[in-house]
Design an enzyme around this catalytic site. Structure first.
Site, mmCIF file in Angstrom:
data_model
loop_
_atom_site.group_PDB
_atom_site.id
_atom_site.type_symbol
_atom_site.label_atom_id
_atom_site.label_comp_id
_atom_site.label_asym_id
_atom_site.label_seq_id
_atom_site.Cartn_x
_atom_site.Cartn_y
_atom_site.Cartn_z
ATOM 1 N N ILE A 84 13.519 -23.140 -20.328
ATOM 2 C CA ILE A 84 14.740 -22.312 -20.327
ATOM 3 C C ILE A 84 15.768 -22.879 -21.302
ATOM 4 O O ILE A 84 16.300 -22.161 -22.157
ATOM 5 C CB ILE A 84 15.334 -22.223 -18.898
ATOM 6 N N ILE A 114 1.323 -18.699 -17.202
ATOM 7 C CA ILE A 114 1.014 -17.271 -17.209
ATOM 8 C C ILE A 114 2.254 -16.454 -17.528
ATOM 9 O O ILE A 114 3.334 -16.712 -16.995
ATOM 10 C CB ILE A 114 0.418 -16.856 -15.851
ATOM 11 N N HIS A 148 3.567 -13.267 -16.669
ATOM 12 C CA HIS A 148 3.274 -12.265 -15.636
ATOM 13 C C HIS A 148 3.650 -10.862 -16.100
ATOM 14 O O HIS A 148 4.599 -10.681 -16.857
ATOM 15 C CB HIS A 148 4.070 -12.587 -14.364
ATOM 16 N N LYS A 153 0.357 -16.949 -0.218
ATOM 17 C CA LYS A 153 0.292 -16.197 -1.476
ATOM 18 C C LYS A 153 -1.072 -16.268 -2.129
ATOM 19 O O LYS A 153 -1.326 -15.609 -3.125
ATOM 20 C CB LYS A 153 1.352 -16.727 -2.453
ATOM 21 N N ARG A 176 8.545 -26.662 -8.683
ATOM 22 C CA ARG A 176 9.288 -25.470 -9.087
ATOM 23 C C ARG A 176 10.695 -25.535 -8.492
ATOM 24 O O ARG A 176 10.869 -25.961 -7.355
ATOM 25 C CB ARG A 176 8.562 -24.218 -8.580
ATOM 26 N N SER A 186 8.986 -19.311 -10.540
ATOM 27 C CA SER A 186 8.190 -18.216 -11.092
ATOM 28 C C SER A 186 8.942 -16.906 -10.887
ATOM 29 O O SER A 186 9.536 -16.710 -9.829
ATOM 30 C CB SER A 186 6.843 -18.162 -10.370
ATOM 31 N N CYS A 197 -9.512 -38.171 -30.953
ATOM 32 C CA CYS A 197 -9.871 -37.699 -29.610
ATOM 33 C C CYS A 197 -11.168 -36.918 -29.730
ATOM 34 O O CYS A 197 -11.209 -35.850 -30.334
ATOM 35 C CB CYS A 197 -8.752 -36.832 -29.036
ATOM 36 N N CYS A 249 -12.646 -36.888 -20.993
ATOM 37 C CA CYS A 249 -12.613 -38.347 -20.780
ATOM 38 C C CYS A 249 -11.195 -38.820 -20.463
ATOM 39 O O CYS A 249 -10.995 -39.999 -20.191
ATOM 40 C CB CYS A 249 -13.216 -39.116 -21.956
#
Lengths: 499, 128, 418
Positions: A23, A58, A60, A260, A321, A348, A411, A446
């Site tokens: 934000i 996500i 939404h 949920k 959250r 969320s 990596c 790993c």
């Protein structure tokens, strides 16, 4: 600590953003287009270290939130402009669509309610479909699913990539950033705010955006505003290695009296995850994972995708959250100090709403008297760090010819080269996690077993600091206890000096 | 390292390391009259006696190297040293510094910590 | 643009397996391209500075770097036939044996070899794979990562350590950390036995009074920034935590030595059949995989206890890779080798249509068996070999040599308690 990029560092900033999560960084990014002096104040050593580090990633569709709420409005608006933001910022975003699965008649009724909410919220292109239609869209869906709500506008992104990209873009457009700066008190007596940090530093600003996540209520109270409180809600996740069982779409479960449900989803990097749990707690520091959480996730995830290969677990993590006491996002000017603008209680769908919240914050700032005049030369584009593994062979040859470090794989699991890691450090990564979030080194199967020692060496070399000052995530999270022999100290930087 | 103690209690107990069975050995006695019990074979008897009378070990570690492409060169004692001398050996190893180039088998210290056993390099260090 | 390199045999990995395979392939007439992702050959042995290597192969005790150097030197002597490419990462292997790789010097590479030897080794199981709950602070390392930090970089990962898992790397690191001034508080082992060698338990733990707690695991990690403590807990014979047995142990480091996993990403990419019991490819006695002309050896095939066995196995793979490259084919796998009773797995899993001479069957048992009997028989019942052993443990790889002339039909390797 002021990062070296503070080009416009006035005595008093026009606006300071407290909190370098998605934000705060989205707000900074949007505000950087205006001709104002702008600062970001972050308590930890990097952006994206709180809830923006550990969430579902996500975007939404927007049928979840109650019609009429700020969550509903900003989610749908956020979703609509996500493609543009991610495109300009070079952030992965794929509208893979989401399915909410129903396993019985009660669930089906819940789907119908979600569908109605979605219509009221203005979510485009939703449909209620049969279990077979759902399995046609995502073959890994359980045969027990009898109906589904299909929302093709839902998508997946990388929450920390988005946050980092917003920050880099804002920075390129003049943002000054103060890391390791936890605001502990505010002097509101003058014509501007004086934000005092632990360690004696202070930042002065005429306007302040409170995007302090879990601590937004504490920041508000420093301005004598106690109009809301924030409670942490822990969400645990299990991350899985890439696999044939990885779904290609976001799979929710119908909300019920039992909870949920959890979701099973692909990540923007091609892994799968199961999560989140939802546990309300009081401790804002406790982001530990639990045996119970993992057991619950495993049980519930298999309901949606019975073939999910849980043995391919790479890691477990959890995020906190920030749940606001109003039940909705708190995005408004403070009643006590109108030049303090809250962006609080961003649980969320905060990640989805971030670009829309940024727009709304700008509107509120303008309404409170901050002149927002577009500045010439604002560049909305931020180039991502190119991923070696995603390049064509021709491009690989080109970048290696230009800089051989791009041909040096550090990596193994994620095929990340020295060139990418050095670029991540150049762009501001200061810790192991900072490198990991930017270029994925250590994020594979790993878990840094092979590359962690190399990344420590590179951080030491590139930043010109001793190996044993390198941290996992800033503060006291030191990776090493000290050299065993004198010759080891500073070896990495000597090597660089010779090169 | 001061807490490396050669345990003095009797009878002394060891796990036999000669084969995967790992017999629990008890050893007691003195002089020519050493008794090993718990062993399933003669090799266990011999091991028990050795551990009881004069346990020895090879020490492997690393020393500082200067002017090389790595900070350390690995080393070992070229033969067993008395277990009781390990702390002194490690202290001396820690204080040593060599200059590149170093070759495998090169003597780093001719008489490590007064054991009479040399310390030799087990890895090479090229000069850069 | 990127040139295509043609070679008789391409070997992925220049650790003990890849080096030995390269030497033998070259001695059998092949031109060899040896791809190594690190900047030096030797693989994990470079950081294994302790001794105990080479007793079987060289008849003397060597440290890891010495053991590796002997093979690296031999490979270097064959410079005309063996080309070592360091800092070179193999990125893909396709069904037609084409390898893509990259290094800083040449950029992206395409390699078209007559035969391929997979010698990528293994990696360590992580905290994430175990699912140890708690916070995620700095100070949780796999034992091998800690070993690299201490032995190659010269840094201590921490000062007060708890080690989970009594595999050999964990035991070796317990002594190494102790010798460098750190305090190793304990080693916790989930099982009621150690997969490490008795010698290491004796010389790395008992010598320094480090307790080894069996039937014990770490159930939680504590600490916001750096590890501050771990909770250890006793487990029952079903490996379930016993409520009330939790104990908080203050430490700044948790080292994990909880198993090795063959690194078969490239193998999977090429569609080669894998054995779920070993985590490696299914091979025949020549170490040829289900993809003709692709061979596997060393820890990428099965996790070995001894580098000496890796070298021997790699020589087999190297020899037949050279032969395949020259002839264009080898007899295909025809017979199966099955594990029964306490036998957990057997390598090779297949016997070719035309086996030659003695065949070494490597196997492990699934539980400690004291005393044990091994029976190798044909699936039609004829016993090929039967022998008794005082003890077999999962930590110790066993070997049985059988005469290929005696094979008829599938072979069963049965271990039973007596």
């Amino acid at each position: 600590m002021l990062e070296a990029d503070g080009l416009n560092r006035p005595d008093v900033f026009d606006c300071a953003v407290i909190g370098g999560g998605v934000i705060g960084c989205a707000a900074a990014r949007l505000l950087s287009r205006y001709d104002i002096s702008l600062a970001l104040i972050e308590a930890s050593e990097d952006v994206s270290t709180g809830a923006s580090r550990a969430n579902s990633g996500i975007a939404h569709a927007g049928y979840d939130a109650a019609p009429g709420s700020a969550m509903a409005r900003l989610n749908v608006r956020g979703s609509a402009i996500y493609g543009q933001w991610c495109g300009e910022l070079g952030v992965p975003f794929e509208r893979c669509g989401s399915l909410v699965l129903a396993f019985g008649e009660t669930d089906s009724r819940a789907l119908a309610e979600l569908y109605e909410s979605g219509l009221a919220n203005g979510v485009p292109d939703m449909s209620l479909i049969s279990g077979d239609e759902a399995r046609a869209l995502e073959p890994r869906v359980s045969p027990d699913a009898i109906r589904a709500l299909w929302a093709p506008t839902a998508g997946i992104t990388s929450p920390y990539q988005l946050t980092i990209a917003c920050w880099e873009n804002a920075r390129a457009n003049g943002l000054a950033t103060f890391f390791d700066t936890r605001v502990t008190g505010v002097d509101c007596s003058g014509d501007h705010f004086i934000l005092n940090a632990d360690g004696g530093a202070s930042v002065r600003a005429r306007y302040v955006i409170n995007a302090a996540g879990l601590f937004a209520d504490e920041v508000a109270r420093m301005f004598a505003d106690s109009s809301f409180s924030i409670k942490p809600r822990k969400g645990e996740y299990i991350l899985l290695d890439r696999d044939d069982s990885t779904p290609r779409r976001v799979l929710f479960q119908a909300p019920s009296a039992m909870g949920k449900g959890v979701l099973v989803s692909p990540t923007a990097d091609g892994n799968a995850f199961a999560g989140p749990t939802a546990l309300d707690q009081t401790d804002k520091a406790d982001a530990s994972t639990t045996r119970e959480g993992a057991d619950e996730l495993r049980r519930l995830a298999l309901r949606s995708v019975p073939g999910l290969n849980l043995r391919a677990a790479i890691t477990a993590f959890s995020g906190l959250r920030a749940v606001g006491s109003t039940g909705d996002f708190i995005i408004r000017a403070s009643d006590i100090q109108p030049r303090l603008i809250h962006a609080a209680g961003i649980a969320s769908p905060g990640l989805t709403s971030a670009p829309a919240i940024a727009e709304e914050l700008a509107d509120i700032l303008a309404a409170q008297g901050l002149a927002l005049k577009e500045k010439p030369g604002w560049n909305p584009v931020r180039a991502p760090i190119e991923r070696f593994a995603a390049m064509t062979t021709e491009r690989q040859a080109e970048v290696i010819a230009d800089d051989p470090r791009w041909g040096h794989v550090i990596c193994r699991c994620e095929t990340v080269t020295e060139g990418e890691i050095v670029e991540a450090i150049r762009r501001g990564a200061r810790s192991m996690d900072g490198v990991k979030r930017r270029v994925r080194a250590g994020m594979g199967r790993c878990q840094g077993g092979f590359c962690a020692p190399r990344v420590i060496e590179l951080l030491s070399r590139e930043r010109g600091v001793p190996m044993d000052s390198i941290t996992k995530s800033g503060g006291g999270s030191l990776m090493l206890a000290g050299p065993i022999r004198e010759s080891a100290r500073g070896f990495a930087s000597e090597e660089e000096a010779r090169a | 390292m001061d807490d490396i103690i050669t345990m003095a209690e009797r009878p002394r107990e060891f796990i036999c390391i000669v084969c995967p069975v790992g017999c629990p050995l008890k050893v007691d006695g003195d002089g020519d009259n050493i008794v090993v019990t718990g062993n399933a074979c003669p090799r266990g008897d011999a091991y028990g006696r050795q551990e009881f009378l004069r346990p020895t070990r090879v020490v492997t570690s690393s020393v500082s190297v200067l002017g090389a492409d790595s900070p350390l060169v690995s080393v070992k004692t070229k033969g067993d040293i008395d277990k009781a001398r390990i702390p002194a050996a490690l202290a001396e190893i820690r204080a040593l510094t060599v200059r590149a180039p170093v070759g495998i088998g090169q003597i780093i210290a001719p008489d490590l910590a007064g054991t009479g056993v040399p310390l030799v390099a087990t890895s090479a260090a090229a000069r850069v | 643009m990127t040139g295509v390199r043609v070679t008789d045999v391409a070997i992925i990995g220049a650790g003990p397996a890849g080096l030995a395979a390269a030497i033998t392939a070259a001695d059998n007439g092949a031109n060899v391209l040896l791809l190594e992702r690190d900047s030096h050959p030797g693989g994990i042995l470079r950081q294994c500075i302790h001794n105990g290597f080479g007793l079987h192969y060289f008849g003397e005790e060597l440290t890891g770097p010495e053991y590796a150097a002997r093979f690296a030197d031999e490979a270097a002597k064959r410079a005309g036939r063996v080309t070592l490419m360091t800092d070179t990462m193999a990125l893909s292997l396709s069904g037609d044996r084409t390898i893509t790789a990259v290094n800083p010097h040449d950029g992206p590479l395409t390699i078209k070899p007559g035969a391929v030897v997979l010698a990528m080794g293994c990696r360590e199981r992580t905290r994430g794979a175990l699912g140890i709950p708690g916070t995620r602070p700095a100070g949780v390392y796999t034992a091998g990562a800690a070993q690299r930090l201490v032995n190659l970089d010269g840094y201590l990962p921490g000062r007060r350590a708890v080690i989970l898992g009594s595999g050999d790397i964990g035991l070796i690191m317990a002594r190494r950390l102790t010798w460098e001034g750190a305090k190793v508080l304990m080693v916790c082992e989930l099982m009621n036995y150690s997969s490490g060698l008795n010698r290491n338990i004796s010389q790395c733990l008992r010598d320094y009074g480090i307790p080894l707690h069996f039937n014990t695991t770490v159930s939680r990690v504590h600490g916001a920034e750096r590890v501050e403590a771990v909770t250890i807990v006793s487990v029952d014979d079903k490996r379930q935590a016993i409520p009330g047995s939790e104990r908080l142990v203050e430490c700044d480091t948790l080292l994990l030595s909880v198993g090795l996993l063959p690194e078969n990403e490239l193998t999977r990419m090429a569609g080669i059949e894998l054995d779920p019991a070993t985590g490696g490819a299914v091979v025949d006695e020549r170490r040829q995989t289900s993809l003709p002309g692709v061979f596997a050896c060393g820890n990428v095939l099965q996790v070995h206890d001894l580098a000496d066995h890796v070298s021997r196995e790699a020589e087999t793979a190297g020899r037949y890779a050279a032969r395949f490259a020259a002839a264009g084919s080898l007899p295909a796998p025809a017979l199966r080798v099955r594990a029964e009773g306490f036998t957990r797995y057997v390598v090779p899993q297949r016997i070719s249509a035309k086996p030659e001479g003695l065949i070494d069957l490597y196997y492990r048992v699934s539980d400690a068996v004291k005393p044990a009997r091994l029976v190798v028989k044909s699936s039609d019942g004829g016993t090929i070999l039967s022998r008794r052993k005082q003890a077999m443990t999962p930590g110790e790889m066993e070997r049985a040599s059988i005469d290929s002339a005696k094979l008829s039909g599938d072979t069963v390797v049965l271990t039973e308690a007596i």
